[in-house]
Design a protein around this motif. Structure first.
Motif, mmCIF file in Angstrom:
data_model
loop_
_atom_site.group_PDB
_atom_site.id
_atom_site.type_symbol
_atom_site.label_atom_id
_atom_site.label_comp_id
_atom_site.label_asym_id
_atom_site.label_seq_id
_atom_site.Cartn_x
_atom_site.Cartn_y
_atom_site.Cartn_z
ATOM 1 N N TYR A 150 3.640 9.773 -8.023
ATOM 2 C CA TYR A 150 3.880 10.622 -9.730
ATOM 3 C C TYR A 150 2.948 10.372 -10.590
ATOM 4 N N ARG A 151 1.801 10.308 -10.470
ATOM 5 C CA ARG A 151 1.032 10.145 -11.417
ATOM 6 C C ARG A 151 0.796 11.973 -12.256
ATOM 7 N N ARG A 152 1.128 12.174 -13.169
ATOM 8 C CA ARG A 152 0.163 13.040 -13.799
ATOM 9 C C ARG A 152 -0.280 12.801 -15.032
ATOM 10 N N ASP A 153 0.070 14.112 -15.940
ATOM 11 C CA ASP A 153 -0.159 13.910 -17.470
ATOM 12 C C ASP A 153 1.065 14.013 -18.246
ATOM 13 N N ALA A 154 1.736 13.584 -19.092
ATOM 14 C CA ALA A 154 2.120 13.998 -19.730
ATOM 15 C C ALA A 154 3.154 15.120 -20.165
ATOM 16 N N ARG A 155 4.137 15.431 -20.016
ATOM 17 C CA ARG A 155 5.050 16.573 -20.806
ATOM 18 C C ARG A 155 5.716 16.478 -21.214
ATOM 19 N N ALA A 160 1.102 -1.209 -0.308
ATOM 20 C CA ALA A 160 0.340 -0.283 -0.070
ATOM 21 C C ALA A 160 0.928 0.963 0.034
ATOM 22 N N GLU A 161 2.055 0.538 0.949
ATOM 23 C CA GLU A 161 2.929 1.903 0.069
ATOM 24 C C GLU A 161 3.691 2.865 -0.897
ATOM 25 N N VAL A 162 3.989 1.294 -0.948
ATOM 26 C CA VAL A 162 4.024 1.556 -2.411
ATOM 27 C C VAL A 162 3.124 2.321 -3.820
ATOM 28 N N VAL A 163 2.327 1.515 -3.465
ATOM 29 C CA VAL A 163 1.323 2.050 -4.420
ATOM 30 C C VAL A 163 0.856 3.876 -4.491
ATOM 31 N N ALA A 164 1.339 4.553 -2.754
ATOM 32 C CA ALA A 164 1.122 5.539 -2.536
ATOM 33 C C ALA A 164 1.484 6.476 -3.416
ATOM 34 N N VAL A 165 3.344 5.730 -3.071
ATOM 35 C CA VAL A 165 4.642 6.426 -3.565
ATOM 36 C C VAL A 165 4.316 6.792 -5.438
ATOM 37 N N ILE A 166 3.952 5.668 -5.392
ATOM 38 C CA ILE A 166 3.624 5.363 -7.287
ATOM 39 C C ILE A 166 2.483 7.179 -7.915
ATOM 40 N N ASP A 167 0.945 6.918 -6.886
ATOM 41 C CA ASP A 167 0.533 7.159 -7.662
ATOM 42 C C ASP A 167 0.302 9.200 -7.334
#
Length: 197
Positions: A164-169, A155-162
């Motif tokens: 970093y989620r954003r639209d592409a730049r 759950a902590e790893v998934v929270a870290v990944i979340d």
């Protein structure tokens, strides 16, 4: 088309549709690279357009893909994924004997796709070395944990990944992050308890 395409939990009908390596590969390509025709997908997966078209129709019946009516014409149908990713809880399906085969096929296909993605990267290594020579990572860690600790860590790893989620730049690369946490039996004769000493 669903307003929130980010992720959808699999139900039994979707699981049955996804329980095929070629369909899994096609969904992966549509999610990663966007809409495509049966012919275009066929070239990328090494199958005829008739084969990919048939599989696309099965995926559409399960609600996993849909025709992209903003593209193409009467002779050329484009398809898109109805979600950016899927999720599942094995516990939702493990006790249903009718889903044992599809569940096994699905999980093995997920693992095979992960292997293929990592293998492709290894084969393309010279292409990425300018910017990624010390950035990409493959890690294999063995820990001694309870099931509850493993779930909390995931759950902590998934929270870290979340985070970093954003639209592409501009300047971004399409990055794949894999995460797994599962037990292994230390020795065939071991009862499954942790080793002592």
């Amino acid at each position: 088309m669903p307003e929130d395409k980010s992720s959808r939990p699999l139900d039994a009908r979707m699981l049955r549709a996804m329980a095929h390596p070629l369909r899994m590969r096609m969904i992966d390509l549509l999610q990663a690279d966007g809409p495509a025709t049966a012919t275009g997908l066929g070239k990328r997966v090494g199958e005829s357009s008739g084969t990919t078209s048939w599989h696309l129709r099965l995926l559409a019946e399960a609600g996993l893909v849909e025709e992209d009516r903003e593209r193409g014409n009467k002779r050329e149908r484009w398809w898109r994924s109805t979600q950016d990713s899927t999720s599942m809880r094995v516990a939702d399906f493990i006790d249903d004997p009718d889903l044992a085969g599809p569940l096994d096929s699905f999980l093995r296909s997920v693992i095979e796709q992960r292997y293929q993605a990592e293998s492709r990267f290894a084969g393309e290594l010279p292409r990425w070395m300018d910017q990624w020579y010390d950035k990409a990572i493959f890690s294999d860690v063995r820990l001694s944990l309870t099931p509850e600790e493993a779930a909390a860590m995931s759950a902590e790893v998934v929270a870290v990944i979340d985070r970093y989620r954003r639209d592409a730049r501009p300047g971004d690369h399409n990055v794949i992050a894999h995460w797994s946490a599962f037990p292994r039996q230390a020795r065939p004769e071991d009862s499954g308890t942790a080793e002592s000493g």
